[in-house]
Structure formats: structure tokens, C-alpha cells
Design an enzyme around this catalytic site. Sequence first.
Site, mmCIF file in Angstrom:
data_model
loop_
_atom_site.group_PDB
_atom_site.id
_atom_site.type_symbol
_atom_site.label_atom_id
_atom_site.label_comp_id
_atom_site.label_asym_id
_atom_site.label_seq_id
_atom_site.Cartn_x
_atom_site.Cartn_y
_atom_site.Cartn_z
ATOM 1 N N PRO A 89 0.906 -1.677 0.021
ATOM 2 C CA PRO A 89 -0.094 -0.122 0.087
ATOM 3 C C PRO A 89 1.275 1.652 0.094
ATOM 4 O O PRO A 89 -0.008 2.193 -0.203
ATOM 5 C CB PRO A 89 -0.843 -0.250 1.500
ATOM 6 C CG PRO A 89 -0.232 -1.000 1.807
ATOM 7 C CD PRO A 89 0.791 -2.487 1.416
ATOM 8 N N GLU A 141 3.264 -8.251 9.060
ATOM 9 C CA GLU A 141 3.191 -6.479 8.775
ATOM 10 C C GLU A 141 4.507 -6.414 7.782
ATOM 11 O O GLU A 141 4.488 -4.857 7.600
ATOM 12 C CB GLU A 141 3.651 -6.654 9.802
ATOM 13 C CG GLU A 141 2.639 -6.911 10.870
ATOM 14 C CD GLU A 141 1.550 -5.892 10.938
ATOM 15 O OE1 GLU A 141 0.998 -4.251 11.044
ATOM 16 O OE2 GLU A 141 0.215 -6.590 11.025
ATOM 17 N N ARG A 184 -3.439 -9.164 -20.374
ATOM 18 C CA ARG A 184 -4.264 -8.580 -21.214
ATOM 19 C C ARG A 184 -4.146 -8.053 -22.360
ATOM 20 O O ARG A 184 -5.013 -7.600 -23.876
ATOM 21 C CB ARG A 184 -6.081 -8.261 -20.672
ATOM 22 C CG ARG A 184 -6.118 -7.109 -20.015
ATOM 23 C CD ARG A 184 -7.624 -6.348 -19.224
ATOM 24 N NE ARG A 184 -8.371 -6.847 -20.519
ATOM 25 C CZ ARG A 184 -8.379 -5.376 -20.928
ATOM 26 N NH1 ARG A 184 -8.089 -3.845 -20.795
ATOM 27 N NH2 ARG A 184 -9.353 -5.084 -22.033
ATOM 28 N N ASP A 213 -10.533 0.262 -24.343
ATOM 29 C CA ASP A 213 -11.459 0.162 -23.425
ATOM 30 C C ASP A 213 -12.160 1.430 -22.398
ATOM 31 O O ASP A 213 -11.243 2.351 -22.899
ATOM 32 C CB ASP A 213 -11.099 -1.390 -22.676
ATOM 33 C CG ASP A 213 -12.059 -2.335 -22.913
ATOM 34 O OD1 ASP A 213 -12.828 -2.808 -22.558
ATOM 35 O OD2 ASP A 213 -11.071 -3.322 -22.445
HETATM 36 N N1 ADE Z 1 -0.595 -5.448 0.177
HETATM 37 C C1 ADE Z 1 -1.493 -5.329 1.103
HETATM 38 N N2 ADE Z 1 -2.338 -3.556 0.767
HETATM 39 C C2 ADE Z 1 -2.168 -3.561 -0.491
HETATM 40 C C3 ADE Z 1 -2.662 -2.767 -1.468
HETATM 41 N N3 ADE Z 1 -3.638 -1.996 -1.291
HETATM 42 N N4 ADE Z 1 -1.913 -2.391 -2.791
HETATM 43 C C4 ADE Z 1 -0.974 -3.228 -3.003
HETATM 44 N N5 ADE Z 1 -0.032 -4.102 -1.572
HETATM 45 C C5 ADE Z 1 -1.078 -4.294 -0.982
#
Ligand code: ADE
Length: 242
Positions: A89, A116, A154, A169
Site C-alpha cells: 500500500p 506486517e 490482457r 476499453d
Molecule cells: N498489500 C496490502 N494492501 C495492499 C494494496 N492496497 N496494494 C498492494 N499491496 C497491498
Amino acid sequence: MNIQIMTLFPDMIMNGLGTSITGRAMEKGILSVNAVNIRDYAFNKHHSVDDYPYGGGAGMLMQAEPVYQCYKAITDTMEKKPRVLYMSPQGKTFTQDMAEEFAKEDELIFLCGHYEGIDERVLEEIVTDYVSIGDYVLTGGELPAMVMVDAISRLVPGVLHNNVSAEFDSFQDNLLEYPQYSRPEIWHEKQVPPVLLSGHHVNIEKWRREQSIIRTAKNRPDLLKKAELTEKEKILAKSIEL
Ligand code: ADE
């Protein structure tokens, strides 16, 4: 295209990507996906791959060595080291432009974390790209990797039946896709827009373009700012956004 996915849950990856269009591309040999179990590279007799973080804090971390040995096993025989995408994230948010860029590569490696996260030192050594699929936190990198492999594969020639469909698309030209209809002509008292039955291709294209602009103005005004519009189309977009 050859894709290697480093994960603690290889079955999840192979079950997901082995289905539908990606599965068919794998059968045809256009796409190869190999999920490699990081646990196979554990160096202790319990086959554990996680440990407590130094300095304390919640949860466990994936250790550097099993991840590194797994990476070495995949890449040792390769002449050119492929890009290694770490699902996190904290990464750059994945977009269609990034999918297009990654689709040009012959080989890609995905690294999926769990718990974690992963010891920073091995990330520093092997990761080339940190990628997120959106501003929310998942339990692991497997779903993000599957999302990305789907979006990238794709775009690889031959994966879709019809190569034009990827081009037209949503997000192509920063416009969303126009609405589509199939038989019957009337369903739940709703009629298919008559222009689509007219056989007049110029009018159909004009209608579709307008619908794309209207939809984008309503749902994604942020995208519309990046789209190339004629003066007339800009006026149409403004009338919707107001
Ligand atoms: N691992 C945990 N959450 C994630 C996300 N939103 N994007 C990529 N990898 C992740």
C-alpha cells in the site's frame, strides 16, 4: 510473457489466474504464470519464514533470507534480471499506463508480502518497483498481484480474442467506455437507443463518443481533465459537470 510470483499462498494465485481468460492464455502458451512458494526456501527445520520485528510492535515480519533465496532460485539462470514488483500500500498507485508499461516486458517477478510486511533489507536488494492497487490495506499481496497480472496480461497480444477490444476499453484516451446493449431490443420496457439499430456507423461512433464524455463528466471529472476534447465536446462536458 513469463510471470513468476513469489508468495506464501501459491494455490490462491494459481486457482485465481488459472481460470477464465488468463487461464486460457496459459493453456495456449502465450502467458506463463509460476507461483513460487517462499516457504520452500525457509532455512530452519520448522519451515517458518516470519519473526518478531526488532524494536517491538504488532505482528510478525517475513524474514529476508527465505525471500532472497527464493529470488535467487528464480533469477540465477537468467541473463537479464527482470523487474521485481513488490505489492505494497506504500507503493505507487497502479494505473492503466503502468499496465501498458509492464506489458512490454518479457519477464516479470511479483513479490507478495504477508503479516506486517517484509524485512526492509531484502526489499532494498531485489525490488525495482513498489506498487499499490489503491488506498486501502489488504491482508497480503496475492490479490493485488492477481489484479495486476490480469490487467497486464490482457494487453499482451493474443491474450484477448480480439485485440481491438483492449484498445477501446475504459481509460483509453482518459474516457470511460460508452454503454453497450445486446438482444432483445426491448427489455423491462427499456428500448435500445435507436441510433445503434440504424446501421449508420458515423452516427453510431458520434453517439458513443458523446456517451463516453457524458459518463466521464458524471463519474470521473478528474479523468476528463486529461482527455483530449474538441471545443464542442468541452461544451458538452461542461454542461454535464455543472
Ligand atoms: N498489500 C496490502 N494492501 C495492499 C494494496 N492496497 N496494494 C498492494 N499491496 C497491498
